[in-house]
Write a protein that holds these residues in place. Structure first.
Motif, PDB file in Angstrom:
ATOM      1  N   TYR A 104       4.538 -14.231   8.138  1.00 48.47           N
ATOM      2  CA  TYR A 104       4.206 -12.980   7.465  1.00 48.47           C
ATOM      3  C   TYR A 104       5.004 -11.836   8.087  1.00 48.47           C
ATOM      4  O   TYR A 104       5.066 -11.702   9.312  1.00 48.47           O
ATOM      5  N   TYR A 105       5.573 -11.015   7.217  1.00 48.09           N
ATOM      6  CA  TYR A 105       6.379  -9.883   7.633  1.00 48.09           C
ATOM      7  C   TYR A 105       5.812  -8.593   7.053  1.00 48.09           C
ATOM      8  O   TYR A 105       5.370  -8.575   5.910  1.00 48.09           O
ATOM      9  N   CYS A 106       5.874  -7.533   7.825  1.00 41.99           N
ATOM     10  CA  CYS A 106       5.588  -6.242   7.235  1.00 41.99           C
ATOM     11  C   CYS A 106       6.908  -5.491   7.067  1.00 41.99           C
ATOM     12  O   CYS A 106       7.872  -5.718   7.806  1.00 41.99           O
ATOM     13  N   ALA A 107       6.923  -4.633   6.074  1.00 43.10           N
ATOM     14  CA  ALA A 107       8.131  -3.892   5.751  1.00 43.10           C
ATOM     15  C   ALA A 107       7.741  -2.506   5.256  1.00 43.10           C
ATOM     16  O   ALA A 107       6.653  -2.322   4.702  1.00 43.10           O
ATOM     17  N   ALA A 108       8.635  -1.563   5.441  1.00 39.62           N
ATOM     18  CA  ALA A 108       8.355  -0.181   5.057  1.00 39.62           C
ATOM     19  C   ALA A 108       9.475   0.375   4.202  1.00 39.62           C
ATOM     20  O   ALA A 108      10.643   0.016   4.362  1.00 39.62           O
ATOM     21  N   ASP A 109       9.082   1.227   3.293  1.00 41.92           N
ATOM     22  CA  ASP A 109      10.052   1.865   2.409  1.00 41.92           C
ATOM     23  C   ASP A 109       9.655   3.324   2.213  1.00 41.92           C
ATOM     24  O   ASP A 109       8.479   3.632   2.013  1.00 41.92           O
ATOM     25  N   TYR A 110      10.638   4.186   2.241  1.00 44.57           N
ATOM     26  CA  TYR A 110      10.386   5.614   2.038  1.00 44.57           C
ATOM     27  C   TYR A 110      10.141   5.836   0.558  1.00 44.57           C
ATOM     28  O   TYR A 110      11.047   6.097  -0.217  1.00 44.57           O
ATOM     29  N   ASN A 111       8.870   5.721   0.175  1.00 42.94           N
ATOM     30  CA  ASN A 111       8.546   5.645  -1.246  1.00 42.94           C
ATOM     31  C   ASN A 111       7.121   6.126  -1.457  1.00 42.94           C
ATOM     32  O   ASN A 111       6.261   5.852  -0.625  1.00 42.94           O
ATOM     33  N   SER A 112       6.882   6.798  -2.572  1.00 45.88           N
ATOM     34  CA  SER A 112       5.540   7.304  -2.837  1.00 45.88           C
ATOM     35  C   SER A 112       4.655   6.288  -3.549  1.00 45.88           C
ATOM     36  O   SER A 112       3.450   6.481  -3.648  1.00 45.88           O
ATOM     37  N   GLY A 113       5.226   5.196  -4.050  1.00 44.36           N
ATOM     38  CA  GLY A 113       4.461   4.214  -4.793  1.00 44.36           C
ATOM     39  C   GLY A 113       4.183   2.970  -3.973  1.00 44.36           C
ATOM     40  O   GLY A 113       4.102   3.016  -2.744  1.00 44.36           O
ATOM     41  N   CYS A 114       4.023   1.845  -4.669  1.00 41.23           N
ATOM     42  CA  CYS A 114       3.811   0.540  -4.053  1.00 41.23           C
ATOM     43  C   CYS A 114       4.942  -0.375  -4.505  1.00 41.23           C
ATOM     44  O   CYS A 114       4.748  -1.192  -5.411  1.00 41.23           O
ATOM     45  N   PRO A 115       6.090  -0.253  -3.928  1.00 37.44           N
ATOM     46  CA  PRO A 115       7.216  -1.073  -4.384  1.00 37.44           C
ATOM     47  C   PRO A 115       6.949  -2.555  -4.199  1.00 37.44           C
ATOM     48  O   PRO A 115       6.321  -2.971  -3.218  1.00 37.44           O
ATOM     49  N   ARG A 116       7.449  -3.347  -5.140  1.00 39.36           N
ATOM     50  CA  ARG A 116       7.124  -4.769  -5.140  1.00 39.36           C
ATOM     51  C   ARG A 116       8.325  -5.651  -4.854  1.00 39.36           C
ATOM     52  O   ARG A 116       8.155  -6.837  -4.608  1.00 39.36           O
ATOM     53  N   SER A 117       9.499  -5.081  -4.889  1.00 40.38           N
ATOM     54  CA  SER A 117      10.692  -5.885  -4.687  1.00 40.38           C
ATOM     55  C   SER A 117      11.088  -5.940  -3.232  1.00 40.38           C
ATOM     56  O   SER A 117      11.134  -4.914  -2.547  1.00 40.38           O
ATOM     57  N   ILE A 175       0.854  -1.184   0.000  1.00 39.77           N
ATOM     58  CA  ILE A 175       0.000   0.000   0.000  1.00 39.77           C
ATOM     59  C   ILE A 175       0.884   1.226   0.000  1.00 39.77           C
ATOM     60  O   ILE A 175       1.933   1.256   0.653  1.00 39.77           O
ATOM     61  N   ASN A 176       0.448   2.238  -0.746  1.00 36.20           N
ATOM     62  CA  ASN A 176       1.285   3.438  -0.810  1.00 36.20           C
ATOM     63  C   ASN A 176       1.072   4.288   0.440  1.00 36.20           C
ATOM     64  O   ASN A 176       0.285   3.950   1.330  1.00 36.20           O
ATOM     65  N   ARG A 177       1.790   5.386   0.518  1.00 35.47           N
ATOM     66  CA  ARG A 177       1.876   6.141   1.750  1.00 35.47           C
ATOM     67  C   ARG A 177       0.536   6.720   2.218  1.00 35.47           C
ATOM     68  O   ARG A 177       0.312   6.844   3.417  1.00 35.47           O
ATOM     69  N   ASN A 178      -0.359   7.068   1.292  1.00 37.13           N
ATOM     70  CA  ASN A 178      -1.642   7.643   1.730  1.00 37.13           C
ATOM     71  C   ASN A 178      -2.795   6.666   1.639  1.00 37.13           C
ATOM     72  O   ASN A 178      -3.944   7.015   1.910  1.00 37.13           O
ATOM     73  N   GLY A 179      -2.520   5.432   1.241  1.00 36.03           N
ATOM     74  CA  GLY A 179      -3.558   4.414   1.157  1.00 36.03           C
ATOM     75  C   GLY A 179      -4.376   4.447  -0.106  1.00 36.03           C
ATOM     76  O   GLY A 179      -5.323   3.673  -0.255  1.00 36.03           O
ATOM     77  N   GLY A 180      -4.005   5.304  -1.037  1.00 38.20           N
ATOM     78  CA  GLY A 180      -4.794   5.452  -2.244  1.00 38.20           C
ATOM     79  C   GLY A 180      -4.479   4.451  -3.330  1.00 38.20           C
ATOM     80  O   GLY A 180      -5.215   4.343  -4.318  1.00 38.20           O
ATOM     81  N   SER A 181      -3.417   3.697  -3.160  1.00 41.65           N
ATOM     82  CA  SER A 181      -3.014   2.716  -4.162  1.00 41.65           C
ATOM     83  C   SER A 181      -2.527   1.461  -3.464  1.00 41.65           C
ATOM     84  O   SER A 181      -1.863   1.544  -2.425  1.00 41.65           O
ATOM     85  N   SER A 182      -2.850   0.316  -4.046  1.00 46.79           N
ATOM     86  CA  SER A 182      -2.432  -0.942  -3.429  1.00 46.79           C
ATOM     87  C   SER A 182      -2.125  -1.961  -4.512  1.00 46.79           C
ATOM     88  O   SER A 182      -2.508  -1.803  -5.680  1.00 46.79           O
ATOM     89  N   TYR A 183      -1.444  -2.981  -4.095  1.00 47.71           N
ATOM     90  CA  TYR A 183      -1.059  -4.072  -4.993  1.00 47.71           C
ATOM     91  C   TYR A 183      -1.278  -5.392  -4.265  1.00 47.71           C
ATOM     92  O   TYR A 183      -1.055  -5.494  -3.056  1.00 47.71           O
ATOM     93  N   TYR A 184      -1.710  -6.411  -5.027  1.00 48.86           N
ATOM     94  CA  TYR A 184      -1.883  -7.745  -4.473  1.00 48.86           C
ATOM     95  C   TYR A 184      -1.287  -8.769  -5.435  1.00 48.86           C
ATOM     96  O   TYR A 184      -1.446  -8.656  -6.656  1.00 48.86           O
ATOM     97  N   VAL A 185      -0.663  -9.762  -4.869  1.00 47.45           N
ATOM     98  CA  VAL A 185      -0.236 -10.890  -5.696  1.00 47.45           C
ATOM     99  C   VAL A 185      -1.490 -11.644  -6.133  1.00 47.45           C
ATOM    100  O   VAL A 185      -2.510 -11.648  -5.435  1.00 47.45           O
ATOM    101  N   ASP A 186      -1.459 -12.249  -7.289  1.00 54.64           N
ATOM    102  CA  ASP A 186      -2.656 -12.868  -7.856  1.00 54.64           C
ATOM    103  C   ASP A 186      -3.292 -13.899  -6.923  1.00 54.64           C
ATOM    104  O   ASP A 186      -4.522 -14.020  -6.865  1.00 54.64           O
TER     105      ASP A 186
END
Length: 124
Positions: free
Chosen positions: A94-107, A51-62
């Protein structure tokens, strides 16, 4: 930023769990994208949702689309992963991780901060 993942447990197939990733530290949590990863025994760590920083965008694995929902509450410095219709193949740490990023990084390589992991076991 420090991350604390919680909410794992032992459930039966078809049940639900909600994982919580709580952030602490002096840095604004709303500046970070957050991802939930999982790692099953003998397998590589994979991104489940981000999920991106403001919650407006998200990504899910299929494999989790339509069953898992990622959300965040920046006022509480918390990100959630609601997991419904769990399957035995969802069993992992399950792990949570954070990145200083405006998008939804996948790597996995992009994320700088990691929580300790919470174990999810789904029995058939």
């Amino acid at each position: 930023v420090q991350l604390q993942a919680s909410g794992g447990g032992l459930v039966q197939a078809g049940d639900s769990l909600r994982l919580t990733c709580a952030a602490s530290g002096r840095t604004s949590f709303s500046s970070y994208a957050v991802g939930w990863f999982r790692q099953a025994p003998g397998k590589e760590r994979e991104l489940v949702a981000a999920i991106n920083r403001n919650g407006g965008s998200s990504y899910y694995v299929d494999s989790v689309k339509g069953r898992f929902t990622i959300s965040r509450d920046n006022a509480k410095n918390t990100v959630y992963l609601q997991m419904n219709s769990l399957k035995p193949e969802d069993t992992a740490v399950y792990y949570c991780a954070a990145d200083y990023n405006s998008g939804c990084p996948r790597s996995v390589l992009v994320y700088d901060y990691w929580g300790q992991g919470t174990k999810v076991t789904v029995s058939s």
